[in-house]
Design a protein around this motif. Structure first.
Motif, PDB file in Angstrom:
ATOM      1  N   PRO A 100       7.785  11.517  -1.631  1.00  0.00           N
ATOM      2  CA  PRO A 100       7.518  10.218  -2.277  1.00  0.00           C
ATOM      3  C   PRO A 100       6.739  10.393  -3.572  1.00  0.00           C
ATOM      4  CG  PRO A 100       6.149  10.521  -0.328  1.00  0.00           C
ATOM      5  CD  PRO A 100       7.140  11.637  -0.318  1.00  0.00           C
ATOM      6  N   THR A 101       6.746   9.323  -4.359  1.00  0.00           N
ATOM      7  CA  THR A 101       6.126   9.422  -5.683  1.00  0.00           C
ATOM      8  C   THR A 101       4.621   9.609  -5.618  1.00  0.00           C
ATOM      9  OG1 THR A 101       5.998   7.009  -5.725  1.00  0.00           O
ATOM     10  CG2 THR A 101       7.929   8.026  -6.759  1.00  0.00           C
ATOM     11  N   CYS A 102       4.007   9.226  -4.505  1.00  0.00           N
ATOM     12  CA  CYS A 102       2.565   9.430  -4.385  1.00  0.00           C
ATOM     13  C   CYS A 102       2.214  10.890  -4.142  1.00  0.00           C
ATOM     14  CB  CYS A 102       1.987   8.551  -3.270  1.00  0.00           C
ATOM     15  SG  CYS A 102       2.660   8.889  -1.635  1.00  0.00           S
ATOM     16  N   CYS A 103       3.198  11.681  -3.819  1.00  0.00           N
ATOM     17  CA  CYS A 103       3.000  13.121  -3.646  1.00  0.00           C
ATOM     18  C   CYS A 103       3.500  13.841  -4.895  1.00  0.00           C
ATOM     19  CB  CYS A 103       3.735  13.622  -2.413  1.00  0.00           C
ATOM     20  SG  CYS A 103       3.135  12.910  -0.864  1.00  0.00           S
ATOM     21  N   PHE A 104       2.657  14.654  -5.497  1.00  0.00           N
ATOM     22  CA  PHE A 104       3.007  15.324  -6.750  1.00  0.00           C
ATOM     23  C   PHE A 104       2.297  16.670  -6.802  1.00  0.00           C
ATOM     24  CE2 PHE A 104      -0.409  12.256  -7.323  1.00  0.00           C
ATOM     25  CZ  PHE A 104      -1.445  13.066  -7.777  1.00  0.00           C
ATOM     26  N   GLU A 105       2.699  17.498  -7.792  1.00  0.00           N
ATOM     27  CA  GLU A 105       2.042  18.777  -8.047  1.00  0.00           C
ATOM     28  C   GLU A 105       1.442  18.744  -9.453  1.00  0.00           C
ATOM     29  OE1 GLU A 105       4.742  21.992  -8.042  1.00  0.00           O
ATOM     30  OE2 GLU A 105       6.214  21.010  -9.352  1.00  0.00           O
ATOM     31  N   CYS A 106       0.407  19.522  -9.676  1.00  0.00           N
ATOM     32  CA  CYS A 106      -0.267  19.585 -10.977  1.00  0.00           C
ATOM     33  C   CYS A 106       0.323  20.734 -11.785  1.00  0.00           C
ATOM     34  CB  CYS A 106      -1.768  19.780 -10.790  1.00  0.00           C
ATOM     35  SG  CYS A 106      -2.575  18.397  -9.954  1.00  0.00           S
ATOM     36  N   VAL A 107       0.835  20.424 -12.981  1.00  0.00           N
ATOM     37  CA  VAL A 107       1.481  21.397 -13.866  1.00  0.00           C
ATOM     38  C   VAL A 107       0.626  21.578 -15.115  1.00  0.00           C
ATOM     39  CG1 VAL A 107       3.575  21.952 -15.151  1.00  0.00           C
ATOM     40  CG2 VAL A 107       3.733  20.660 -13.006  1.00  0.00           C
ATOM     41  N   ASP A 108       0.381  22.833 -15.492  1.00  0.00           N
ATOM     42  CA  ASP A 108      -0.398  23.101 -16.707  1.00  0.00           C
ATOM     43  C   ASP A 108       0.353  22.611 -17.944  1.00  0.00           C
ATOM     44  OD1 ASP A 108      -2.441  24.279 -15.282  1.00  0.00           O
ATOM     45  OD2 ASP A 108      -1.550  26.293 -15.432  1.00  0.00           O
ATOM     46  N   CYS A 109      -0.383  22.078 -18.898  1.00  0.00           N
ATOM     47  CA  CYS A 109       0.231  21.655 -20.163  1.00  0.00           C
ATOM     48  C   CYS A 109       0.722  22.877 -20.934  1.00  0.00           C
ATOM     49  CB  CYS A 109      -0.782  20.886 -21.010  1.00  0.00           C
ATOM     50  SG  CYS A 109      -1.251  19.282 -20.342  1.00  0.00           S
ATOM     51  N   PRO A 110       1.895  22.788 -21.568  1.00  0.00           N
ATOM     52  CA  PRO A 110       2.386  23.925 -22.350  1.00  0.00           C
ATOM     53  C   PRO A 110       1.534  24.140 -23.600  1.00  0.00           C
ATOM     54  CG  PRO A 110       3.817  22.024 -22.646  1.00  0.00           C
ATOM     55  CD  PRO A 110       2.832  21.651 -21.582  1.00  0.00           C
ATOM     56  N   ASP A 111       1.709  25.324 -24.248  1.00  0.00           N
ATOM     57  CA  ASP A 111       0.969  25.632 -25.471  1.00  0.00           C
ATOM     58  C   ASP A 111       1.316  24.622 -26.556  1.00  0.00           C
ATOM     59  OD1 ASP A 111      -0.176  27.789 -24.275  1.00  0.00           O
ATOM     60  OD2 ASP A 111       1.340  29.219 -24.979  1.00  0.00           O
ATOM     61  N   GLY A 112       0.289  24.170 -27.246  1.00  0.00           N
ATOM     62  CA  GLY A 112       0.492  23.176 -28.285  1.00  0.00           C
ATOM     63  C   GLY A 112       0.358  21.754 -27.794  1.00  0.00           C
ATOM     64  N   GLU A 113       0.130  21.569 -26.465  1.00  0.00           N
ATOM     65  CA  GLU A 113      -0.063  20.244 -25.894  1.00  0.00           C
ATOM     66  C   GLU A 113      -1.352  20.227 -25.086  1.00  0.00           C
ATOM     67  OE1 GLU A 113       3.323  19.010 -23.715  1.00  0.00           O
ATOM     68  OE2 GLU A 113       4.740  19.292 -25.372  1.00  0.00           O
ATOM     69  N   TYR A 114      -1.872  19.030 -24.855  1.00  0.00           N
ATOM     70  CA  TYR A 114      -3.150  18.912 -24.157  1.00  0.00           C
ATOM     71  C   TYR A 114      -3.179  17.604 -23.362  1.00  0.00           C
ATOM     72  CZ  TYR A 114      -4.692  15.223 -27.313  1.00  0.00           C
ATOM     73  OH  TYR A 114      -4.810  14.033 -27.976  1.00  0.00           O
ATOM     74  N   SER A 115      -4.131  17.538 -22.404  1.00  0.00           N
ATOM     75  CA  SER A 115      -4.439  16.291 -21.692  1.00  0.00           C
ATOM     76  C   SER A 115      -5.945  16.280 -21.445  1.00  0.00           C
ATOM     77  CB  SER A 115      -3.667  16.195 -20.374  1.00  0.00           C
ATOM     78  OG  SER A 115      -4.110  17.176 -19.457  1.00  0.00           O
ATOM     79  N   ASP A 116      -6.573  15.165 -21.733  1.00  0.00           N
ATOM     80  CA  ASP A 116      -8.027  15.065 -21.605  1.00  0.00           C
ATOM     81  C   ASP A 116      -8.451  14.076 -20.530  1.00  0.00           C
ATOM     82  OD1 ASP A 116      -7.127  12.844 -22.848  1.00  0.00           O
ATOM     83  OD2 ASP A 116      -8.490  12.965 -24.573  1.00  0.00           O
ATOM     84  N   GLU A 117      -7.598  13.761 -19.581  1.00  0.00           N
ATOM     85  CA  GLU A 117      -7.915  12.817 -18.521  1.00  0.00           C
ATOM     86  C   GLU A 117      -7.373  13.325 -17.188  1.00  0.00           C
ATOM     87  OE1 GLU A 117      -4.049   9.886 -19.274  1.00  0.00           O
ATOM     88  OE2 GLU A 117      -6.086   9.194 -19.770  1.00  0.00           O
ATOM     89  N   THR A 118      -7.921  12.765 -16.101  1.00  0.00           N
ATOM     90  CA  THR A 118      -7.496  13.158 -14.757  1.00  0.00           C
ATOM     91  C   THR A 118      -6.203  12.431 -14.389  1.00  0.00           C
ATOM     92  OG1 THR A 118      -9.812  13.471 -14.140  1.00  0.00           O
ATOM     93  CG2 THR A 118      -8.223  13.326 -12.352  1.00  0.00           C
TER      94      THR A 118
END
Length: 536
Positions: A100-118
């Motif tokens: 289900p959509t509530c179940c997910f995996e955490c994927v590292d951002c590729p080079d040149g991209e970023y994320s600053d939030e949970t």
């Protein structure tokens, strides 16, 4: 039922008062019970860990003593009750197929991209001049690279360029101070000055390739390099060709001196250089070079380079320079046997070989390098070719001027010229005499001949340029024959005679006619080399 509940109140079997409010909600107090497992027999123990009082003030109604809570009957750690944990900054949520959509995996951002939030659903791309940091939580400026003055490679190339400028200035100072000496005069003094000036420009042009590329430096450095080298090679070409043509002239007179005068020499140098100037002007007008920030070679680095505008124009610039160098090499190789005082032909030949090796090696090196190393390769090629020309053409002359002054005399120059003239005439005479003997033998059946030759001069007054004794000694050692050469202002004659056995009178008369023609040709050869003495 709801209507009656609003007005219902009673006491339960535990003795507690039960009431319902106007909305039908139960009004009462609650005890919060935690199930514990007994360590003795594993039975369930109900432990009160808090309560809820509806009659208390707001904020005080709920009370829980968390120190008494046991999870799973015995653990104080709160169990994780979701199917996926939160994704930290620098990662994004990825869909797990079949879950289900509530179940997910955490994927590292590729080079040149970023994320600053949970629990970010997607990573953001960094701006063009920025790159993601190691954790991909933010963007940092990209590293900028070019051939800088402060890095070790740039410092080394700058020092070599300055050294070349200093050595060229030193040679120019020596030639200026000793400008009236025979060595300097014999190497075409005025063209030597222009040649040294062009070498100064060559060494100086290499400095435009160092430092952060700007639009004006990009548009100046290639034309400066191309025009400087063409001016340099044009001077060498005119110097070599002038002496070669004078030596090979059948009757060198004042006409040759006038035809190959200083004005015409400078005119030829200007015409050769003007062609390169036209190429550069067309290049700068149609496709001018410019500074370029290259983001494609490496992701984390911005290479600031010069975009040449037109590789075809750069090919024409280098190709025309190599064409003049090839012509210069041809004439230098052809005149390699001339007296060294007139033309340093073997040194020019060697310098042209160095020039070709450098620029032939430059082409694959230029095509296979990128970034700041493109400029470094071209600087190395310019410095190597310039040092080769300077060392091969001028260092030997400076050594003679400073450390061997005995060789820097008019007698030494005359000796070299006269020895060369005598060797050329003697070789021509002996070569033709051998052909004559073979023909005489085939016609008259002669079995042998004994050649003897003499060169004499008849003059109406004293010879102003007597042949140095070294010329006669040199030829006698090489040829083993006794011959005498003297130059005067009168007519120079060469007479040859062969003592043939008188077996065939017709063969003797034919041989004498041929010998007379050979003597006349030898006269022309001596006159040609004798006429060069006043040019010194």
């Amino acid at each position: 039922v709801l209507k009656h509940l609003r007005h219902l109140n009673f006491t339960n079997n535990m003795g507690e008062q039960v009431d319902f409010d106007e909305f039908g909600d139960l009004v009462g107090n609650y005890s919060i019970i935690n199930w514990h497992l007994s360590p003795e027999d594993g039975s369930v123990i109900f432990e009160e860990v808090g309560h809820y009082n509806v009659y208390a003030k707001k904020g005080e109604r709920l009370f829980i003593n968390e120190n008494k809570i046991l999870w799973g009957g015995f653990s104080k750690e709160v169990p994780f009750s979701n199917c996926s944990r939160d994704c930290l900054p620098g990662t994004r949520k990825g869909i797990i197929e079949g879950e289900p959509t509530c179940c997910f995996e955490c994927v590292d951002c590729p080079d040149g991209e970023y994320s600053d939030e949970t629990d970010a659903s997607a990573c953001d791309k960094c701006p063009e001049d920025y790159w993601s940091n190691e954790n991909h939580t933010s963007c940092i400026p990209k590293q900028i690279e070019f051939l800088a003055w402060t890095e070790p490679f740039g410092i080394a190339l700058t020092l070599f360029a300055v050294l070349g400028i200093f050595l060229t200035s030193f040679v120019l100072g020596v030639f200026t101070k000793f400008r009236n000496t025979p060595i300097v005069k014999a190497t075409n003094r005025e063209l030597s000055y222009l040649l040294l000036f062009s070498l100064l420009c060559c060494f100086s042009s290499s400095l435009f390739f160092i430092g952060e590329p700007q639009n004006w430096t990009c548009r100046l450095r290639q034309p400066a390099f191309g025009i400087s080298f063409v001016l340099c090679i044009s001077c060498i070409l005119v110097k070599t060709n002038r002496v070669l043509l004078v030596f090979e002239a059948k009757i060198p007179t004042s006409l040759h001196r006038k035809w190959w005068g200083l004005n015409l020499q400078f005119l030829l140098v200007f015409l050769c250089t003007f062609v390169q100037i036209v190429i550069c002007v067309i290049w700068l007008y149609t496709a001018p070079p410019s500074s370029y920030r290259n983001h494609e070679l490496e992701d984390e680095i911005i290479f600031i380079t010069c975009h040449e505008g037109s590789l075809m124009a750069l090919g024409f610039l280098i190709g025309y320079t190599c064409l003049l160098a090839a012509i210069c090499f041809f004439f230098a190789f052809k005149s390699r046997k001339l007296p060294e005082n007139f033309n340093e032909a073997k040194f020019i030949t060697f310098s042209m070989l160095i020039f070709f090796i450098v620029w032939i090696s430059f082409i694959p090196a230029y095509a296979s390098t990128y970034g700041k190393f493109v400029s470094a390769v071209e600087v190395i090629a310019i410095l190597a070719a310039s040092f080769g020309l300077l060392a091969c053409i001028f260092f030997n002359k400076v050594y003679i001027i400073l450390f061997k002054p005995s060789r820097n005399t008019i007698e030494e120059v005359r000796c070299s010229t006269a020895a060369h003239a005598f060797k050329v005439a003697a070789r021509a005479t002996l070569r033709r005499s051998n052909v004559s003997r073979k023909r005489s033998n085939s016609l008259g059946g002669s079995t042998g001949s004994t050649p003897s030759s003499s060169i004499s001069s008849k003059s109406n007054h004293e010879d102003p340029f007597p042949l140095p004794a070294c010329a006669e000694r040199q030829h006698q050692q090489q040829r083993g024959c006794k011959q005498k050469v003297s130059f005067g202002s009168g007519t120079v004659t060469l007479s040859l005679s062969f003592e043939e056995p008188q077996k065939n009178a017709v063969a003797n008369r034919n041989a004498k006619r041929r010998n007379s023609l050979e003597a006349q040709n030898s006269d022309d050869s001596l006159m040609r080399h004798r006429a060069l003495l006043p040019l010194q």
